[in-house]
Structure formats: C-alpha cells, structure tokens
Design a protein around this motif. Structure first.
Motif, PDB file in Angstrom:
ATOM      1  N   VAL A  55      11.296  -1.169  44.729  1.00 44.35           N
ATOM      2  CA  VAL A  55       9.841  -1.081  44.588  1.00 44.35           C
ATOM      3  C   VAL A  55       9.364  -2.508  44.366  1.00 44.35           C
ATOM      4  N   PHE A  56       8.200  -2.845  44.906  1.00 40.46           N
ATOM      5  CA  PHE A  56       7.829  -4.255  44.924  1.00 40.46           C
ATOM      6  C   PHE A  56       6.322  -4.424  45.011  1.00 40.46           C
ATOM      7  N   ALA A  57       5.896  -5.601  44.585  1.00 40.14           N
ATOM      8  CA  ALA A  57       4.489  -5.995  44.680  1.00 40.14           C
ATOM      9  C   ALA A  57       4.479  -7.485  44.955  1.00 40.14           C
ATOM     10  N   GLY A  58       4.031  -7.857  46.141  1.00 37.80           N
ATOM     11  CA  GLY A  58       4.119  -9.253  46.519  1.00 37.80           C
ATOM     12  C   GLY A  58       2.824  -9.817  47.051  1.00 37.80           C
ATOM     13  N   GLN A  59       2.848 -11.113  47.298  1.00 37.27           N
ATOM     14  CA  GLN A  59       1.731 -11.801  47.916  1.00 37.27           C
ATOM     15  C   GLN A  59       2.256 -13.040  48.612  1.00 37.27           C
ATOM     16  N   LEU A  68      15.027  -3.582  41.922  1.00 34.01           N
ATOM     17  CA  LEU A  68      16.074  -3.047  42.782  1.00 34.01           C
ATOM     18  C   LEU A  68      16.969  -2.159  41.928  1.00 34.01           C
ATOM     19  N   SER A  69      17.382  -1.026  42.476  1.00 31.26           N
ATOM     20  CA  SER A  69      18.177  -0.096  41.669  1.00 31.26           C
ATOM     21  C   SER A  69      19.006   0.804  42.566  1.00 31.26           C
ATOM     22  N   ARG A  70      20.116   1.266  42.023  1.00 27.28           N
ATOM     23  CA  ARG A  70      20.976   2.175  42.779  1.00 27.28           C
ATOM     24  C   ARG A  70      20.320   3.538  42.934  1.00 27.28           C
ATOM     25  N   GLU A  71      19.563   3.949  41.920  1.00 26.51           N
ATOM     26  CA  GLU A  71      18.809   5.195  41.985  1.00 26.51           C
ATOM     27  C   GLU A  71      17.320   4.842  42.035  1.00 26.51           C
ATOM     28  N   PRO A  72      16.508   5.606  42.762  1.00 28.11           N
ATOM     29  CA  PRO A  72      15.093   5.253  42.897  1.00 28.11           C
ATOM     30  C   PRO A  72      14.365   5.221  41.553  1.00 28.11           C
ATOM     31  N   ALA A  73      13.448   4.285  41.416  1.00 27.42           N
ATOM     32  CA  ALA A  73      12.607   4.197  40.221  1.00 27.42           C
ATOM     33  C   ALA A  73      11.552   5.297  40.234  1.00 27.42           C
ATOM     34  N   GLN A  74      11.228   5.778  39.051  1.00 23.12           N
ATOM     35  CA  GLN A  74      10.165   6.762  38.881  1.00 23.12           C
ATOM     36  C   GLN A  74       9.038   6.125  38.063  1.00 23.12           C
ATOM     37  N   ASP A  75       7.864   6.748  38.104  1.00 22.47           N
ATOM     38  CA  ASP A  75       6.718   6.314  37.283  1.00 22.47           C
ATOM     39  C   ASP A  75       6.469   4.810  37.415  1.00 22.47           C
ATOM     40  N   GLY A  93       9.369   0.480  36.048  1.00 24.67           N
ATOM     41  CA  GLY A  93       9.862   1.749  36.560  1.00 24.67           C
ATOM     42  C   GLY A  93      10.739   2.435  35.531  1.00 24.67           C
ATOM     43  N   THR A  94      10.927   3.727  35.722  1.00 23.79           N
ATOM     44  CA  THR A  94      11.739   4.531  34.815  1.00 23.79           C
ATOM     45  C   THR A  94      12.980   5.017  35.550  1.00 23.79           C
ATOM     46  N   PHE A  95      14.096   4.965  34.839  1.00 20.76           N
ATOM     47  CA  PHE A  95      15.390   5.381  35.371  1.00 20.76           C
ATOM     48  C   PHE A  95      16.023   6.311  34.347  1.00 20.76           C
ATOM     49  N   GLY A  96      15.871   7.605  34.563  1.00 18.85           N
ATOM     50  CA  GLY A  96      16.299   8.550  33.537  1.00 18.85           C
ATOM     51  C   GLY A  96      15.451   8.374  32.294  1.00 18.85           C
TER      52      GLY A  96
END
Length: 255
Positions: A55-59, A68-75, A93-96
């Motif tokens: 998940v990212f926010a760039g300019q 970056l994560s092995r499992e997708p980020a939530q929230d 992000g939240t991971f578990g």
C-alpha cells in the motif's frame, strides 16, 4: 516477526537494492520512505513477485511512503487525520492485532525557518493522532525516518549536532520525547546503549567510510509490545552497495 523501516531515497533507483534486501533479510513488514514516485509508477507487480503486498502514497520527485507486507494490510490510513498536508509522508496499516505507522518526518531545513515551524506543527499533529491510535491499537509500532537524532549517542559530533542544530534542536528532541511519553519505546535502545551506531550518512566527505552519521531512522514499540521486542538493530549492508541510499534499514524483531 521482523519489521523494518528504510528510507530508500528514490524507489525508481533503489528497486534492485530493495528486491535484494527483501530476499536476504526476509522482513515480514517494511515501511519505506522517500519513494519519490507517483502512485501509477509504483512497482507493485515487482514487489508481488518478491512476495510482498504493497500500500502506498506517493508524489513526483519528493516524499512518498509505502508499507510492504507478506499479508495484505487492513484499515489503511494515508496522511494525518484532520491535518491538511499535500506532502505524502504518512501511511498506516493493521496486520492482525498489530498496527504499524510509517512516517517520513519533515526535515525542517534550519532552526527558525518556515520549514522548521512546519515540522513542529506536523509533529504536534502526529502526536495527537498517535495518542488516539494507542487507545484503539495497544500493539502499535511507529517507525520511519524521523529526521531527529534522539540524543548525543546518536550523532557523530555532539558539539556540531547541538541544541541549536537542525535534527538535534531542543524543540525537535522535545517533540520526540513527547511521543515516547505516550508509552512508546525506542526499540534499538531496548537492546543497546552503544554510541556511534548510525542509520544515515552524508554522501559527501566520505561520510559512510568515516562513520560521520546520525541515527535518525527509528522503530518505536508500544508498551504492550516491549516484552516481545527480542532484538533490534541497523542493517548497514545495503549502505555498502553500489549507488546506495544514504540511509540503512532500521529493524525490530517481535517474538
């Protein structure tokens, strides 16, 4: 679980380094800063091939953050809630049960400038937000390029990097200490009192070879994670590679 923070200083330039480091170090979650890429240019597919969701926010040209994560980020949260800012410096992000906040803190230019005042306002907004996040997520990590060296052990020359210097000024260190007083702990200092361990070295004047650096890349763990933070450090290896970022990854391992 290994969690790391790395200012890559241009993901376009440093993608091969990032791919190699992900393979070698094997972190579970990574916060990166200074991607310097617009979102449509983010190398999502390359990182999926490396085993990581993003998940990212760039300019363009400046700033830019990602998780970056092995499992997708939530929230996922981008930016500081309620703080108007066009600069892409914050992603969470939240991971578990684990909440991770990745920050690219404002540099501030010089003490007394408009950019310095903006840095202090930004840090105040971050403090208020993290105070709320801790109520919602007791298991919290705040990491990133803080552009603040916590104390004299974290600078190469305390006479130069003093209370009137950018990155070490009284107000900047006060803002960092205020964050820590929320119940956060500098993971590196949970395991080491050593001075002269740095995460950033200037490209000029053979800064890395002479170890003329600063420790400004931090991983902060909440009180609920303190006991499970079993190791931490700075991985200097990527700083030795050809065309490196001027930063090295900071990391913490949770049992």
């Amino acid at each position: 679980m290994k969690i790391a923070s790395w200012n890559v200083n241009s993901l376009n330039v440093r993608l091969p380094h990032l791919e190699q480091w992900l393979k070698d170090f094997g972190p579970d979650i990574v916060g990166i800063q200074e991607t310097k890429l617009e979102d449509h240019k983010f190398p999502d597919s390359a990182l999926i091939a490396a085993g990581y969701r993003s998940v990212f926010a760039g300019q363009k040209t400046y700033n830019g953050v990602a998780l970056l994560s092995r499992e997708p980020a939530q929230d996922v949260q981008i930016g500081i809630p309620g703080f108007e800012d066009e600069q892409k410096r914050v992603i969470a992000g939240t991971f578990g049960q684990l909440r991770v906040i990745n920050l690219y803190v404002v540099n501030g230019q010089d003490v007394g400038t408009d950019k310095y005042a903006y840095k202090l306002r930004w840090l105040e907004a971050v403090h208020a937000w993290i105070a709320d996040e801790l109520q919602r997520y007791p298991k919290l990590i705040v990491m990133g390029d803080f552009n603040i060296a916590p104390d004299e052990r974290d600078v190469n020359d305390p006479l130069v990097w003093n209370e009137n210097h950018i990155l070490t000024s009284t107000a900047e260190r006060g803002a960092l200490n205020k964050l820590l007083q929320l119940g956060l702990h500098d993971a590196f200092r949970l395991h080491s009192d050593e001075a002269g361990v740095f995460s950033w070295w200037d490209y000029r004047a053979a800064g890395f070879r002479r170890n003329l650096g600063l420790r400004i890349d931090l991983t902060l763990v909440s009180e609920a994670l303190k006991a499970s933070a079993v190791a931490s450090g700075i991985d200097r290896e990527p700083r030795t590679w050809e065309r490196p970022s001027d930063h090295a990854p900071a990391w913490v391992q949770l049992a």
